[in-house]
Design a protein around this motif. Structure first.
Motif, PDB file in Angstrom:
ATOM      1  N   ILE A  34       0.837  -1.203   0.000  1.00 22.54           N
ATOM      2  CA  ILE A  34       0.000   0.000   0.000  1.00 22.54           C
ATOM      3  C   ILE A  34       0.868   1.248   0.000  1.00 22.54           C
ATOM      4  CG2 ILE A  34      -1.682   1.293   1.356  1.00 22.54           C
ATOM      5  CD1 ILE A  34      -2.843  -1.338   2.288  1.00 22.54           C
ATOM      6  N   VAL A  35       1.904   1.245   0.837  1.00 23.05           N
ATOM      7  CA  VAL A  35       2.799   2.398   0.908  1.00 23.05           C
ATOM      8  C   VAL A  35       3.544   2.568  -0.413  1.00 23.05           C
ATOM      9  CG1 VAL A  35       4.805   3.361   2.102  1.00 23.05           C
ATOM     10  CG2 VAL A  35       3.047   2.164   3.399  1.00 23.05           C
ATOM     11  N   PHE A  37       3.130   5.999  -2.784  1.00 19.79           N
ATOM     12  CA  PHE A  37       4.267   6.883  -3.034  1.00 19.79           C
ATOM     13  C   PHE A  37       5.082   6.464  -4.261  1.00 19.79           C
ATOM     14  CE2 PHE A  37       3.288   7.215   1.487  1.00 19.79           C
ATOM     15  CZ  PHE A  37       3.223   8.592   1.650  1.00 19.79           C
ATOM     16  N   ASN A  38       4.557   5.521  -5.044  1.00 22.26           N
ATOM     17  CA  ASN A  38       5.197   5.079  -6.288  1.00 22.26           C
ATOM     18  C   ASN A  38       6.646   4.663  -6.046  1.00 22.26           C
ATOM     19  OD1 ASN A  38       5.340   4.500  -9.026  1.00 22.26           O
ATOM     20  ND2 ASN A  38       5.936   6.589  -9.587  1.00 22.26           N
ATOM     21  N   ARG A  79       5.410  -4.126  -5.075  1.00 23.28           N
ATOM     22  CA  ARG A  79       4.990  -3.813  -6.437  1.00 23.28           C
ATOM     23  C   ARG A  79       5.559  -4.817  -7.430  1.00 23.28           C
ATOM     24  NH1 ARG A  79       5.161   2.181  -8.420  1.00 23.28           N
ATOM     25  NH2 ARG A  79       3.924   1.118 -10.002  1.00 23.28           N
ATOM     26  N   LEU A  80       6.777  -5.286  -7.187  1.00 20.52           N
ATOM     27  CA  LEU A  80       7.367  -6.278  -8.079  1.00 20.52           C
ATOM     28  C   LEU A  80       6.530  -7.551  -8.110  1.00 20.52           C
ATOM     29  CD1 LEU A  80       9.749  -7.265  -9.856  1.00 20.52           C
ATOM     30  CD2 LEU A  80      10.825  -8.090  -7.751  1.00 20.52           C
ATOM     31  N   LEU A  81       6.096  -8.025  -6.935  1.00 14.39           N
ATOM     32  CA  LEU A  81       5.306  -9.252  -6.878  1.00 14.39           C
ATOM     33  C   LEU A  81       3.935  -9.059  -7.515  1.00 14.39           C
ATOM     34  CD1 LEU A  81       6.166 -10.636  -3.327  1.00 14.39           C
ATOM     35  CD2 LEU A  81       6.924 -11.489  -5.539  1.00 14.39           C
ATOM     36  N   VAL A  82       3.311  -7.926  -7.275  1.00 16.09           N
ATOM     37  CA  VAL A  82       2.000  -7.685  -7.876  1.00 16.09           C
ATOM     38  C   VAL A  82       2.110  -7.617  -9.399  1.00 16.09           C
ATOM     39  CG1 VAL A  82       0.140  -5.992  -8.094  1.00 16.09           C
ATOM     40  CG2 VAL A  82       1.049  -6.564  -5.846  1.00 16.09           C
TER      41      VAL A  82
END
Length: 371
Positions: free
Chosen positions: A311-312, A316-317, A323-326
């Protein structure tokens, strides 16, 4: 020595089970993994190439041993989907971002929560305890994404309002501490701790007036970039504060409860009877035995934050592990998913082992019982 060998054996066994469960993730995918990667429009040669890349043409045990051998050497292969990249290199680039956010957030939460909880327990039922407890409950009621949104709105889009609010709080603390120090001095009590608080708050007021920082809305600056440490800290400040606020409420409640119970024990009463000063009683006598639950919660929190900062990172991009796993899951890149899950699970297990070791350092009774 026997206890240490037993723990190491247990740790190796758990890590092996983690690797086995992670590898079997691919086997749990319904249908043909090659079809999941290429879709239904691939050619037979492309399907055969993907199956060979995944090792699906080999027996299960051979695939596992080959994958485990590569993982032990830090070789997780190449990602299945464009842009094709070395998975180990991708993990090495993303993992430090997540680790820095999680570790700094946890450290900041401890720096704030430990003195707050210790003093609240010492002043149980009084003004500081009531106000800190109210603040803790307010923060606990807010989900992480909402905390992040509030921080972005305040520090990025309305910095003048946040600067004014911070100045008012700092002035209030300095004024209250100075006034209370005068009352203590009039009664003949030592006012120096409150004088120190008043001085630090006054210095903070000056810093807020002279050098109010600006924070970026998104992005990440690595330590090796042109901006160096200063730019890195400026970029991670709001993500770290988001993580810290989400954790410090729990840390404060846990340690405050343990401190209250510890302050009522016989050895603390004996320390008071010997005339030890308050700071010696709180920090030297009560904090150490009261910190066992906090150590457990902090260790588990760091492990969960390593895989739970998604979420963080989205707010904050940040180019982190979440994010890599998603992105890998969305693109059916099972090689990257396997590697990421294995690394995060191994970190979580190792952190739990570190917590067990820290128990033995904090409590001599555990060491004596294992000998």
């Amino acid at each position: 020595m026997r206890a240490v060998l037993k723990r190491v054996t247990h740790l190796v066994l758990v890590l092996w089970l983690v690797s086995l469960a992670t590898f079997l993730l691919l086997e749990l995918v319904p249908g043909d993994p090659a079809t999941a990667v290429l879709g239904t429009s691939g050619t037979p040669d492309q399907y055969a190439q993907v199956r060979a890349q995944l090792g699906l043409d080999l027996p299960l045990h051979e695939r596992y041993l080959s994958w485990l051998g590569g993982a032990l050497q830090g070789d997780f292969g190449e990602s299945l989907t464009p842009p094709h990249q070395d998975v180990s290199a991708a993990l090495a680039a993303r993992l430090p971002v997540t680790f820095q956010i999680a570790a700094c957030g946890l450290l900041l939460a401890l720096v704030i929560s430990v003195p707050t909880a210790v003093w609240a327990a010492h002043r149980q039922g009084r003004i500081f305890d009531r106000w800190s407890s109210s603040g803790v409950f307010a923060v606990m009621s807010l989900p992480t994404f909402l905390i992040g949104i509030f921080l972005i709105q305040g520090f990025v889009f309305h910095p003048q309002a946040m600067q004014t609010a911070a100045l008012l709080v700092a002035v209030g603390v300095a004024t209250g501490a100075g006034w209370t120090a005068q009352r203590r001095a009039a009664r003949g009590d030592s006012p120096w701790s409150l004088v120190l608080v008043a001085v630090l708050a006054s210095v903070l007021v000056l810093l807020l007036i002279v050098a109010w920082p600006t924070f970026p809305r998104q992005g990440f600056s690595r330590l090796g970039a042109d901006g160096g440490l200063a730019e890195n800290l400026r970029h991670i400040a709001l993500p770290v504060l988001t993580v810290a606020l989400g954790e410090l409420a729990l840390f404060t409640r846990v340690l405050r409860s343990e401190m209250i119970q510890t302050l009522d024990t016989g050895f603390v009463e004996a320390a008071r009877a010997r005339g030890l000063p308050t700071h010696r009683i709180l920090l030297g006598e009560a904090l150490r035995p009261a910190s066992f639950s906090l150590v457990t919660v902090a260790g588990l929190s760091l492990g969960s934050l390593m895989g739970g900062t998604l979420i963080v990172e989205v707010l904050f991009n940040l180019p982190g592990m979440g994010r890599l796993l998603v992105e890998a899951i969305e693109s059916n890149d099972y090689v990257t998913v396997q590697a990421g899950v294995l690394v995060l699970a191994a970190i979580y297990v190792l952190l739990n082992a570190a917590v067990d070791l820290l128990y033995r350092i904090l409590d001599p009774r555990i060491r004596h019982a294992e000998q």
